[in-house]
Design an enzyme around this catalytic site. Structure first.
Site, short mmCIF file in Angstrom:
data_model
loop_
_atom_site.label_atom_id
_atom_site.label_comp_id
_atom_site.label_asym_id
_atom_site.label_seq_id
_atom_site.Cartn_x
_atom_site.Cartn_y
_atom_site.Cartn_z
N ARG A 93 3.55 -7.23 -12.68
CA ARG A 93 3.65 -5.78 -12.49
C ARG A 93 4.16 -5.10 -13.76
O ARG A 93 3.65 -4.06 -14.16
CB ARG A 93 4.60 -5.47 -11.32
N ASN A 147 -0.85 -3.73 -2.33
CA ASN A 147 -1.44 -2.68 -3.16
C ASN A 147 -2.44 -3.24 -4.16
O ASN A 147 -2.36 -4.41 -4.52
CB ASN A 147 -0.32 -1.96 -3.92
N CYS A 168 0.19 2.41 4.36
CA CYS A 168 1.03 2.87 3.26
C CYS A 168 2.15 3.68 3.88
O CYS A 168 1.96 4.33 4.91
CB CYS A 168 0.21 3.74 2.31
N HIS A 198 -2.67 6.72 -1.80
CA HIS A 198 -1.97 7.25 -2.98
C HIS A 198 -2.75 8.41 -3.62
O HIS A 198 -2.56 8.73 -4.79
CB HIS A 198 -1.65 6.15 -4.01
N TYR A 251 2.13 10.88 -5.41
CA TYR A 251 1.34 10.26 -6.48
C TYR A 251 0.43 11.26 -7.20
O TYR A 251 -0.06 10.98 -8.29
CB TYR A 251 0.49 9.11 -5.93
P1 NAD Z 1 7.21 -9.25 -4.32
O1 NAD Z 1 7.06 -9.44 -5.77
O2 NAD Z 1 8.53 -9.50 -3.71
O3 NAD Z 1 6.10 -10.15 -3.59
C1 NAD Z 1 6.22 -10.56 -2.25
C2 NAD Z 1 5.99 -12.06 -2.17
O4 NAD Z 1 4.61 -12.37 -2.36
C3 NAD Z 1 6.75 -12.87 -3.23
O5 NAD Z 1 7.76 -13.63 -2.62
C4 NAD Z 1 5.67 -13.70 -3.89
O6 NAD Z 1 6.10 -15.01 -4.19
C5 NAD Z 1 4.60 -13.68 -2.82
N1 NAD Z 1 3.24 -14.10 -3.24
C6 NAD Z 1 2.64 -14.01 -4.44
N2 NAD Z 1 1.40 -14.50 -4.38
C7 NAD Z 1 1.19 -14.92 -3.10
C8 NAD Z 1 0.11 -15.52 -2.42
N3 NAD Z 1 -1.03 -15.81 -3.04
N4 NAD Z 1 0.26 -15.82 -1.11
C9 NAD Z 1 1.42 -15.57 -0.47
N5 NAD Z 1 2.47 -14.99 -1.08
C10 NAD Z 1 2.37 -14.67 -2.37
O7 NAD Z 1 6.63 -7.82 -4.00
P2 NAD Z 1 7.14 -6.60 -3.12
O8 NAD Z 1 7.72 -5.60 -4.00
O9 NAD Z 1 7.89 -7.07 -1.95
O10 NAD Z 1 5.74 -6.02 -2.63
C11 NAD Z 1 4.82 -6.83 -1.95
C12 NAD Z 1 3.48 -6.14 -1.84
O11 NAD Z 1 3.53 -5.07 -0.94
C13 NAD Z 1 2.97 -5.57 -3.16
O12 NAD Z 1 1.60 -5.74 -3.24
C14 NAD Z 1 3.34 -4.11 -3.04
O13 NAD Z 1 2.54 -3.31 -3.85
C15 NAD Z 1 3.12 -3.88 -1.58
N6 NAD Z 1 3.81 -2.75 -0.96
C16 NAD Z 1 3.02 -1.83 -0.39
C17 NAD Z 1 3.56 -0.75 0.26
C18 NAD Z 1 2.61 0.27 0.82
O14 NAD Z 1 2.98 1.41 1.01
N7 NAD Z 1 1.36 -0.09 1.07
C19 NAD Z 1 4.94 -0.60 0.34
C20 NAD Z 1 5.73 -1.58 -0.25
C21 NAD Z 1 5.15 -2.66 -0.89
C1 G6P Z 2 5.79 3.50 -2.40
C2 G6P Z 2 4.34 3.15 -2.16
C3 G6P Z 2 4.15 1.68 -2.10
C4 G6P Z 2 4.74 1.02 -3.33
C5 G6P Z 2 6.21 1.36 -3.43
C6 G6P Z 2 6.80 0.85 -4.73
O1 G6P Z 2 6.49 3.32 -1.25
O2 G6P Z 2 3.80 3.73 -1.02
O3 G6P Z 2 2.78 1.44 -1.98
O4 G6P Z 2 4.58 -0.37 -3.26
O5 G6P Z 2 6.39 2.72 -3.41
O6 G6P Z 2 8.17 0.81 -4.66
P1 G6P Z 2 9.01 -0.02 -5.73
O7 G6P Z 2 10.41 0.05 -5.26
O8 G6P Z 2 8.43 -1.40 -5.73
O9 G6P Z 2 8.80 0.66 -7.04
MN MN Z 3 1.77 2.90 -0.66
#
Ligand code: NAD
Ligand code: G6P
Ligand code: MN
Length: 431
Positions: A93, A147, A168, A198, A251
């Site tokens: 990231r 994402n 989201c 977004h 966004y």
């Molecule tokens: P993070 O870096 O903690 O990742 C979560 C876990 O995924 C980690 O423990 C990592 O080891 C694991 N991982 C990596 N590759 C993998 C695979 N192939 N199979 C299974 N697990 C795997 O990330 P985070 O900040 O917790 O975010 C996780 C995801 O959720 C990201 O893609 C982020 O963008 C998304 N997110 C989306 C929203 C939304 O609004 N849609 C909100 C929050 C987070």
């Molecule tokens: C928002 C978005 C998510 C994104 C997050 C990032 O909530 O909707 O899609 O993953 O922000 O937050 P962070 O704390 O990882 O910057």
């Molecule tokens: Mn989002």
């Protein structure tokens, strides 16, 4: 009783999801939750998993928390597969954020070239997950948070038979911001959302059924910043809001106020670091807290992450499917003629009726010209990104970045693309 699989279970967000299932325990009867991660996430998985177990025990619930690195074991027979993984982890990231900045382009993990790079890494993995679901639990719902959520959900829908819905937390946060600005409970606010993940607009905003859109626009430019923790809270341009006449999502700042946002990003990355660098530190602190064997709830420090309320969206969606509620929620769903200005087979973010058969979008028709062009060009960028991500197609990739509104020229697009491909070699089997 339901079996839930969470892919990316070692996420620091997981305690919020567990809290959501605990709160909804009577409506959504869960018997087991599988938290799945990969080798690099093993330690995080262990820490989060143990906290999850303490939370469930404290709540007096009989939910078995299983921790595994075997995805198939988790998906086998699951009713819901929730995806929240990050291929390449936080360091990938941080690279996504830094590469565009070198070329004076917004460096953001979901919007612009950063989100493009994240999509390329994620697409091969989501396709594998979909294969596992097709084979082991064809009736399961895939609830995708990973994402860029719209792009990843569209990939699943175009390239598998899986019943996929994308989520989201931005829409529920917009509702919450408006509710706060009006000093009322969230339930009294209704927003008609249309657009892409977004890149969603609140076309009309209602309080107790009364249209308050115009009134709200005045407030938006004064006291309320209405942003998320991960997006610099630059004040909205007053003339923009007046001329737009609808509610932008946080966004949209990257598009409508690109120059100012770029300045702010550069300033921040030179001082405290990029958002990813900040998150890396926040995460380390969170995991220290999670290790404490006395802790048996989601700590308030998690609110420093941008994902607030994500489990509210997930658990409400699951509950409405399980209980055939027929209520309205905002979901990333196949367009199917909902927005006439976009192709039928693409994913949009909009209000849907949720029942046991999934999400049924409420018709939008044509959108005003002032938002149509931006929405169409970003959707074309998304379609090309999926083509590139699925087929390893360099030409599609170059066109995707070239037409993106945040990228000024094909020359810059090519430099950024080549940089992304080189720095992500280990995660791009399709190229
Ligand atoms: P993070 O870096 O903690 O990742 C979560 C876990 O995924 C980690 O423990 C990592 O080891 C694991 N991982 C990596 N590759 C993998 C695979 N192939 N199979 C299974 N697990 C795997 O990330 P985070 O900040 O917790 O975010 C996780 C995801 O959720 C990201 O893609 C982020 O963008 C998304 N997110 C989306 C929203 C939304 O609004 N849609 C909100 C929050 C987070
Ligand atoms: C928002 C978005 C998510 C994104 C997050 C990032 O909530 O909707 O899609 O993953 O922000 O937050 P962070 O704390 O990882 O910057
Ligand atoms: Mn989002």
């Amino acid at each position: 009783k339901l079996k839930i699989a969470v892919i990316g279970g070692g996420s620091s967000y997981t305690p919020e999801l567990i809290e959501g299932f605990i709160k909804k325990a009577t409506e959504v009867p869960v018997s087991e939750i599988y938290l799945v991660d990969v080798e690099q996430g093993k330690e995080k998985l262990e820490i989060v998993g143990n906290l999850a177990r303490r939370m469930v025990e404290k709540a007096g619930l009989d939910i078995k928390i299983n921790l595994t690195l075997e995805r198939k074991e988790a998906i086998d027979g699951a009713d819901f597969v929730i995806t929240q993984f990050r291929v390449g982890g936080i360091d990938a990231r941080i690279r996504d954020e830094k590469i565009p900045l070198k070329y004076n382009v917004i460096g953001q993990e979901t919007t612009g070239p950063g989100g493009f790079a994240k999509a390329l890494r994620t697409i091969p993995v989501i396709l594998e997950i979909c294969k596992d679901i097709e084979e082991l639990s064809p009736n399961a719902w895939l609830i995708n948070f990973t994402n860029p959520s719209g792009i990843i959900t569209e990939t699943a829908l175009k390239h598998s038979k899986v019943k996929a819905l994308g989520l989201c937390n931005v829409p529920v946060n917009m509702i919450s911001h408006v509710a706060k600005a009006c000093g009322v409970e969230m339930e009294r606010i209704y927003i008609q959302f249309a657009g892409l993940n977004h890149l969603v607009w609140g076309l009309r905003v209602y309080l107790d059924g009364e249209d308050i859109t115009e009134k709200l626009m005045e407030q938006l430019t004064s006291e309320e910043n209405m942003t998320m923790k991960n997006i610099p809270a630059l004040e909205w341009d007053k003339d923009l809001i007046k001329s737009l006449g609808m509610l932008p999502c946080p966004y949209h700042r990257y598009y409508y106020m690109m120059d100012k946002m770029l300045e702010e990003e550069k300033r921040q990355s030179a001082s405290e670091g990029t958002r990813g660098e900040v998150v890396k530190k926040v995460e380390q602190e969170l995991f220290e807290l999670y290790k404490n064997p006395e802790l048996a709830e989601k700590p308030p420090q998690l609110e420093r992450r941008g994902g607030a309320l994500y489990s509210y969206a997930a658990c409400n969606l699951i509950s409405s499917i399980v209980n055939n509620k027929k209520d309205i929620q905002v979901v990333n769903v196949k367009n199917n003629g909902t927005i006439l200005d976009l192709p039928e087979n693409v994913v949009i973010e909009t209000n849907c009726v949720i029942d046991k058969d999934g999400a049924h979008p409420l018709s939008i028709g044509r959108v005003p010209a002032r938002i149509r062009g931006l929405m169409q060009v970003v959707k074309a960028y998304e379609e090309l990104t999926i083509e590139a991500g699925v087929n390893g197609d360099y030409n599609a990739a170059l066109q995707a970045l070239t037409i993106h509104p945040l990228v000024p020229s094909t020359g810059i697009a090519k430099k950024i693309l080549d940089n992304i491909l080189a720095e992500n070699r280990d995660y791009l089997p399709q190229f």
